[in-house]
Scaffold this active site. Sequence first.
Site: not given
Length: 287
Positions: A193-194
């Site tokens: 979830d960068l």
Amino acid sequence: MGSVAARVAELTGREVSAVASLGASHEWRLYRAELADGTPLFVKALPEEARGMDGLFRAEALGLDWLGRSFGSPVPEVAGWDDRTLALTWVEERPPGPEAAERFGHQLAAMHLAGADAFGASWDGYIGPLPLDNTPRSAWPEFYAEQRILPYLRRAADRGALTPADVRLVEKVVDALDHLAGDPEPPARIHGDLWSGNVMWQDDGATVVDPAAHGGHREADLAMLALFGLPYLDRVRDAYNDTAPLGAGWRARVPLHQLHPLLVHVCLFGAAYRTMVLETARAALRV
């Protein structure tokens, strides 16, 4: 505040001298706790009325521990956790700079290269407040279709944020995944979830927070960094390539990897992200 302080003290085995509210994110509340010796901690806490997310902090704690076992991994340490509370080392953010960006690129590559046993993980995951199916699989196209695209496509359609025609367009991407995926890659140890808000800059690189960690395709993290913009992204990618060169055609696959987080955004925030999903699906099919 008193109950938060008591929970943090119990989880860490150390006296808590102060707790300050930092607001909320989704269903959980955020705090800065200070231990008696002055050590600050970042704390997430689910209020009593929050239901259905008992595995949320377990997933984050296990994911951080797993990411942290890679060489030079840029993640905070877990100070303690239970089903309602997560305490982490405090990260003091610095302004971004080109040298920190290059260092972050090397850190991210090293984390990915630590690898994973399969696509997925041994724990049930979350991305934000939404459950994330981490059932391990050996093939990435099957994993991406069945556990990253289709569940959120159905959820978005069920809430009326995507039309039947929209669904058919995304399904075309799913049907073409074997062709679109590029050469096979081994499972990488990815954050999952960068987006740029989960990158906290340091003088010597960055610390990444709020993971949806699992064994995945390493291009997913880089595509997510590009989705909402990251300072010095070109420096990050160039340094990453120096350590772990990306496969041929990676630029053309960026929209493919952005489709999952965009579907998650439609599920969380509604049709405001519909146009981005459709444009991204069309771009993915143009490979």
